[in-house]
Structure formats: C-alpha cells, structure tokens
Motif scaffolding. Sequence first.
Motif, PDB file in Angstrom:
ATOM      1  N   LEU A   1      69.484  24.533  76.475  1.00 55.75           N
ATOM      2  CA  LEU A   1      69.425  23.091  76.277  1.00 55.75           C
ATOM      3  C   LEU A   1      68.000  22.564  76.329  1.00 55.75           C
ATOM      4  CD1 LEU A   1      72.500  21.955  78.413  1.00 55.75           C
ATOM      5  CD2 LEU A   1      72.364  22.234  75.931  1.00 55.75           C
ATOM      6  N   VAL A   2      67.155  23.186  77.119  1.00 56.78           N
ATOM      7  CA  VAL A   2      65.774  22.724  77.251  1.00 56.78           C
ATOM      8  C   VAL A   2      64.788  23.634  76.551  1.00 56.78           C
ATOM      9  CG1 VAL A   2      66.248  21.611  79.446  1.00 56.78           C
ATOM     10  CG2 VAL A   2      65.505  23.989  79.438  1.00 56.78           C
ATOM     11  N   ALA A   3      65.253  24.777  76.057  1.00 56.18           N
ATOM     12  CA  ALA A   3      64.335  25.747  75.449  1.00 56.18           C
ATOM     13  C   ALA A   3      63.568  25.196  74.259  1.00 56.18           C
ATOM     14  CB  ALA A   3      65.091  27.016  75.055  1.00 56.18           C
ATOM     15  N   PRO A   4      64.201  24.427  73.302  1.00 61.84           N
ATOM     16  CA  PRO A   4      63.423  23.959  72.154  1.00 61.84           C
ATOM     17  C   PRO A   4      62.216  23.139  72.565  1.00 61.84           C
ATOM     18  CG  PRO A   4      65.767  23.701  71.748  1.00 61.84           C
ATOM     19  CD  PRO A   4      65.623  24.103  73.195  1.00 61.84           C
ATOM     20  N   GLY A   5      62.396  22.210  73.505  1.00 63.05           N
ATOM     21  CA  GLY A   5      61.257  21.406  73.930  1.00 63.05           C
ATOM     22  C   GLY A   5      60.203  22.226  74.612  1.00 63.05           C
ATOM     23  N   VAL A   6      60.623  23.131  75.472  1.00 65.88           N
ATOM     24  CA  VAL A   6      59.657  23.985  76.162  1.00 65.88           C
ATOM     25  C   VAL A   6      58.949  24.895  75.179  1.00 65.88           C
ATOM     26  CG1 VAL A   6      59.381  25.801  77.885  1.00 65.88           C
ATOM     27  CG2 VAL A   6      60.950  23.889  78.315  1.00 65.88           C
ATOM     28  N   TYR A   7      59.709  25.487  74.249  1.00 65.53           N
ATOM     29  CA  TYR A   7      59.106  26.389  73.260  1.00 65.53           C
ATOM     30  C   TYR A   7      58.117  25.637  72.386  1.00 65.53           C
ATOM     31  CZ  TYR A   7      58.687  29.728  69.451  1.00 65.53           C
ATOM     32  OH  TYR A   7      58.202  30.576  68.505  1.00 65.53           O
ATOM     33  N   GLY A   8      58.534  24.418  71.954  1.00 66.44           N
ATOM     34  CA  GLY A   8      57.627  23.639  71.126  1.00 66.44           C
ATOM     35  C   GLY A   8      56.355  23.269  71.842  1.00 66.44           C
ATOM     36  N   ALA A   9      56.499  22.957  73.146  1.00 67.79           N
ATOM     37  CA  ALA A   9      55.308  22.593  73.914  1.00 67.79           C
ATOM     38  C   ALA A   9      54.374  23.775  74.072  1.00 67.79           C
ATOM     39  CB  ALA A   9      55.728  22.064  75.281  1.00 67.79           C
ATOM     40  N   VAL A  10      54.923  24.975  74.109  1.00 65.97           N
ATOM     41  CA  VAL A  10      54.102  26.158  74.316  1.00 65.97           C
ATOM     42  C   VAL A  10      53.496  26.648  73.004  1.00 65.97           C
ATOM     43  CG1 VAL A  10      54.125  28.571  75.039  1.00 65.97           C
ATOM     44  CG2 VAL A  10      55.364  26.855  76.375  1.00 65.97           C
ATOM     45  N   THR A  11      54.299  26.680  71.929  1.00 63.27           N
ATOM     46  CA  THR A  11      53.846  27.278  70.676  1.00 63.27           C
ATOM     47  C   THR A  11      53.175  26.281  69.750  1.00 63.27           C
ATOM     48  OG1 THR A  11      55.990  26.895  69.611  1.00 63.27           O
ATOM     49  CG2 THR A  11      55.691  28.967  70.819  1.00 63.27           C
ATOM     50  N   GLY A  12      53.496  24.966  69.816  1.00 61.71           N
ATOM     51  CA  GLY A  12      52.912  23.986  68.928  1.00 61.71           C
ATOM     52  C   GLY A  12      53.572  24.018  67.558  1.00 61.71           C
ATOM     53  N   PRO A  13      53.039  23.231  66.596  1.00 61.97           N
ATOM     54  CA  PRO A  13      53.627  23.154  65.257  1.00 61.97           C
ATOM     55  C   PRO A  13      53.441  24.455  64.482  1.00 61.97           C
ATOM     56  CG  PRO A  13      51.548  21.967  65.338  1.00 61.97           C
ATOM     57  CD  PRO A  13      51.867  22.370  66.755  1.00 61.97           C
ATOM     58  N   ASP A  14      54.222  24.563  63.389  1.00 59.73           N
ATOM     59  CA  ASP A  14      54.127  25.759  62.548  1.00 59.73           C
ATOM     60  C   ASP A  14      52.808  25.820  61.794  1.00 59.73           C
ATOM     61  OD1 ASP A  14      56.694  26.357  63.359  1.00 59.73           O
ATOM     62  OD2 ASP A  14      57.623  25.348  61.653  1.00 59.73           O
ATOM     63  N   GLY A  15      52.225  24.672  61.498  1.00 61.81           N
ATOM     64  CA  GLY A  15      50.978  24.627  60.746  1.00 61.81           C
ATOM     65  C   GLY A  15      50.513  23.195  60.595  1.00 61.81           C
ATOM     66  N   THR A  16      49.451  22.999  59.808  1.00 63.61           N
ATOM     67  CA  THR A  16      48.819  21.685  59.661  1.00 63.61           C
ATOM     68  C   THR A  16      48.696  21.328  58.186  1.00 63.61           C
ATOM     69  OG1 THR A  16      47.553  21.981  61.693  1.00 63.61           O
ATOM     70  CG2 THR A  16      46.721  20.352  60.131  1.00 63.61           C
ATOM     71  N   VAL A  17      48.909  20.046  57.884  1.00 63.14           N
ATOM     72  CA  VAL A  17      48.629  19.494  56.563  1.00 63.14           C
ATOM     73  C   VAL A  17      47.362  18.655  56.686  1.00 63.14           C
ATOM     74  CG1 VAL A  17      49.431  18.031  54.678  1.00 63.14           C
ATOM     75  CG2 VAL A  17      51.070  19.449  55.937  1.00 63.14           C
ATOM     76  N   ALA A  18      46.331  19.016  55.935  1.00 68.26           N
ATOM     77  CA  ALA A  18      45.066  18.269  55.965  1.00 68.26           C
ATOM     78  C   ALA A  18      45.112  17.155  54.927  1.00 68.26           C
ATOM     79  CB  ALA A  18      43.891  19.200  55.678  1.00 68.26           C
ATOM     80  N   VAL A  19      44.796  15.938  55.346  1.00 64.10           N
ATOM     81  CA  VAL A  19      44.716  14.791  54.440  1.00 64.10           C
ATOM     82  C   VAL A  19      43.240  14.466  54.245  1.00 64.10           C
ATOM     83  CG1 VAL A  19      45.301  12.365  54.084  1.00 64.10           C
ATOM     84  CG2 VAL A  19      46.942  13.893  55.201  1.00 64.10           C
ATOM     85  N   ILE A  20      42.760  14.589  53.007  1.00 64.55           N
ATOM     86  CA  ILE A  20      41.337  14.415  52.699  1.00 64.55           C
ATOM     87  C   ILE A  20      41.172  13.170  51.838  1.00 64.55           C
ATOM     88  CG2 ILE A  20      39.312  15.457  51.618  1.00 64.55           C
ATOM     89  CD1 ILE A  20      40.572  18.188  52.199  1.00 64.55           C
ATOM     90  N   GLU A  21      40.317  12.278  52.277  1.00 67.85           N
ATOM     91  CA  GLU A  21      40.136  10.990  51.618  1.00 67.85           C
ATOM     92  C   GLU A  21      39.148  11.090  50.463  1.00 67.85           C
ATOM     93  OE1 GLU A  21      39.387   6.538  53.319  1.00 67.85           O
ATOM     94  OE2 GLU A  21      37.904   8.050  53.858  1.00 67.85           O
ATOM     95  N   ILE A  22      39.505  10.459  49.331  1.00 72.09           N
ATOM     96  CA  ILE A  22      38.575  10.240  48.217  1.00 72.09           C
ATOM     97  C   ILE A  22      38.562   8.736  47.988  1.00 72.09           C
ATOM     98  CG2 ILE A  22      38.028  10.704  45.804  1.00 72.09           C
ATOM     99  CD1 ILE A  22      39.621  13.266  45.987  1.00 72.09           C
ATOM    100  N   ASP A  23      37.538   8.088  48.495  1.00 74.46           N
ATOM    101  CA  ASP A  23      37.543   6.629  48.516  1.00 74.46           C
ATOM    102  C   ASP A  23      36.239   6.083  47.952  1.00 74.46           C
ATOM    103  OD1 ASP A  23      38.872   4.079  49.664  1.00 74.46           O
ATOM    104  OD2 ASP A  23      36.827   4.009  50.446  1.00 74.46           O
ATOM    105  N   GLY A  24      36.377   5.066  47.112  1.00 70.34           N
ATOM    106  CA  GLY A  24      35.200   4.380  46.599  1.00 70.34           C
ATOM    107  C   GLY A  24      34.535   5.113  45.456  1.00 70.34           C
ATOM    108  N   THR A  25      33.318   4.706  45.165  1.00 70.71           N
ATOM    109  CA  THR A  25      32.562   5.267  44.053  1.00 70.71           C
ATOM    110  C   THR A  25      32.187   6.716  44.332  1.00 70.71           C
ATOM    111  OG1 THR A  25      31.628   3.089  43.603  1.00 70.71           O
ATOM    112  CG2 THR A  25      30.498   4.973  42.643  1.00 70.71           C
ATOM    113  N   ILE A  26      32.395   7.560  43.344  1.00 72.84           N
ATOM    114  CA  ILE A  26      32.095   8.980  43.502  1.00 72.84           C
ATOM    115  C   ILE A  26      30.603   9.212  43.317  1.00 72.84           C
ATOM    116  CG2 ILE A  26      32.457  11.278  42.528  1.00 72.84           C
ATOM    117  CD1 ILE A  26      35.276  10.369  41.750  1.00 72.84           C
ATOM    118  N   ASP A  27      29.985   9.707  44.374  1.00 70.98           N
ATOM    119  CA  ASP A  27      28.571  10.063  44.318  1.00 70.98           C
ATOM    120  C   ASP A  27      28.391  11.395  45.035  1.00 70.98           C
ATOM    121  OD1 ASP A  27      28.870   9.409  46.960  1.00 70.98           O
ATOM    122  OD2 ASP A  27      27.534   7.682  46.926  1.00 70.98           O
ATOM    123  N   SER A  28      27.160  11.761  45.332  1.00 73.35           N
ATOM    124  CA  SER A  28      26.909  13.054  45.973  1.00 73.35           C
ATOM    125  C   SER A  28      27.576  13.159  47.339  1.00 73.35           C
ATOM    126  CB  SER A  28      25.397  13.283  46.106  1.00 73.35           C
ATOM    127  OG  SER A  28      24.783  13.352  44.842  1.00 73.35           O
TER     128      SER A  28
END
Length: 405
Positions: A81-108
């Motif tokens: 009953l408590v294993a999922p929360g404990v396991y999640g707290a120990v192992t963390g997420p499966d992976g990460t999604v990176a969100v990269i901003e492209i904002d405004g005028t494109i320059d160097s």
Amino acid sequence: MSSEDGPSKMPDEPTDDADATGDADATDDADATGDRPTATRSTPATDRPTAADPPASPLDRIETRHAVGIAAALAVAAGLLVAPGVYGAVTGPDGTVAVIEIDGTIDSGTAQHVEDNLRDARTNESIEAVVLEVNSGGGLPAQSERMYAAVDRTASVMPVYAAVDTLGASGAYLAISPADRIYVAPSAQAVGSVGVAGTAPAPSGPNAGTTGPDKAGSDPDTQRERRQTLANLFIANVIEQRGDEIELDREAIAHADAYLGTEAVANGFADRFGFVDGAVADAAAEAGLDDYAVDTRRTESRIPGGLSLLRRDDGTVVVADGANDELGDGLILAVAPEAWDETVGDDIVMTSYTGRLPAAGDAADARTTTGDAAVGDEATATGNSSAAATERIGAAAAANGGDGV
C-alpha cells in the motif's frame, strides 16, 4: 499376628508415592498429633511445559508455521500500500523532458542558447525528449540555420516537439521544421512565412580605400542573386523536412505567406492545436516515460525585441555589433512581415520579400520580388549556385554530426 495379615513393613521402607515425594514428613507430623493426614497434589500456577512434557506434534508445528505465514502475507500486503510512494521517492522519475525557449528576434545569442541546450539534451542520459517553446517571428538567416541544424541533429536521437504560441515564422519556422511534431495555438498570428526579406539592393562601387573593386559592396544584381540563393535554401530545407505534411506545392510555399494557427493546421504547416503542456505530455509518452520531470531552459536575459541596425552612407543597412559596421552589402533577414517592425524598427522600410508576386504599379515603389515564380530567368540563373550552396551546408552539417551543433 496371623499369617493372613501379610508381612509387616519395615519403617525405613517407602510405603507409597507420597513417601517418595515428601509426604512422609506429613505422616510423621500426623502421628505426632494423632490426626490422619489427607494426601494432596498441588496444581502448577501456569501450564508452562517442562522438560518432562512430550515434544510438539508435527501437526502443531504445521499450524504454527501457517500462522507465521499469514502474518508475513499481511505484512507484505500492508507494504504494498505504501510501496509506490516510497519507491518513487527513492528512485525518482523515469526521465526528463527538456523545454527549450526560442523567444524574440533570432540573433547570435538565441542560436547559442538553443545549440548549447540541445547539445546538453543529447549528452544528458536523464533527458529523453525535448519541447521547443517558440514565440519568434524570425531574425538572422545564418543563426536560424544554426538552430535548424541543432534541432535536426537532436531529432535523430530523441523525440523533439515544438509548440508555437503567437509567432513561429520565417527563421523561427525554419529552425523548428525538423521537429517530429509542431503544435500551434489556434489564435497564433503568424506560422510559416518561408522566405527572406530585406531592403532594396542599392548600387555601390569601389572607392579609394578599398583593396578590390567589390570591397565596398556588390552591384544590385549580385545582391539579388545572393538573396535568392538564401531563399532557395530556406524553401528546400522546409520542403525536405515537412514536404509530406504541407499540402501546398513549391510555388505556393515560396509565396512566403504567414498563416494563422487554424490555417497552419489545415494546410500542414503545423500538425495539431496545442500548447506547451500538451506537447510535453505527448513527447514524454513518445519517449516511453510514465513518470517524468520537466526541465525548462530559458534564456538568462531576455532577448532584445529588435536587431541593432546601421544605415550606411551608400543606403545599405547592416547588422551592427558595436565594433564593425562592415557586415554586409544590405539587409537580408528571415523575418515574417508581421514581425518586421518589432525586429528592425519602423525606420527601416522593407522593399522586398521572397516570393511575393508584384502587384500592378509596385515597380514605382522599388519593390523587388525574389521568389522562383516571380523572377523567372533570375531564379534559373541562380538555381545552380543555390544547389551548390545547399550541398555545402549539408556537408558542413554532416561534418558537425557529433555534438558540435
């Protein structure tokens, strides 16, 4: 004494069990008092087994083990009953999604920001997908191509999605065209706009301070040819990446129209309606992540709303870097008309845009069209140089196939 009475017992001989267990003392006391004692056996206070008790039977051992097994099963069930929360707290997420901003005028600075973060995404083992958060009407052509190459490289190793808020046009659209999926807000104001824009080519000639005839600038015909080469590269790259999705032919794409979000989904410039959160969730699902973290990579300082431009004495306009004002013969930008004012300001008048057919009387406005359908022989004359340039860019991208882009 008769013989029938039997032999008499000797005083020292034990007479019964009571004598053996200490009741003889009681008999002696009774003899002394004349009372006959009553033999009694004390009952233990508890039923604790002694060494004289018989061992437990096999049935008793089985019942004991059964009880222990039930207790263990209950403990395991409680742990589940408590294993999922404990396991999640120990192992963390499966992976990460990176969100990269492209904002405004494109320059160097924009190009470097996108390149660095996409390179990190490719080399970071925890990042499994990328979402490009886009709100840009374009900018410098070369920097847009740098971003295009970095997105293309990243999309070959992990899911890359793009989400357009208000603007995703011209150089910004070129940059995100290799993405696996493009989301747009239904009310997005400008999506697409495949082409380049600039001021009218101005004649210029050598002067006493140059070391060669064309050092001060090329003639208008050469400037138009260069602009057309950039336009052809832009169109070819977009068709290569999204030719199967865009429901328009090359001539229509070369008109460089900017579409509303609803129009972009209808004609294939975008894949579906959506925003950043939806793109993140779908990219995570594509990467096989049931549980994921989101790492948003924004620019350290907001990108300025416009490019720093310099009008030269001969009438040409170049991008200024504060140290060198000899950066080009004229202004060529991959900028949508809708973003022109915020990119270059209202003091610079755009006099040409890739692919737009001239209306009657436009010649008096010094407008020059450079789309394939508009320029006819000029487009044919520059086709070979455009193809050669495309091959050179492709070779450069291949040479940087590692983490250099």
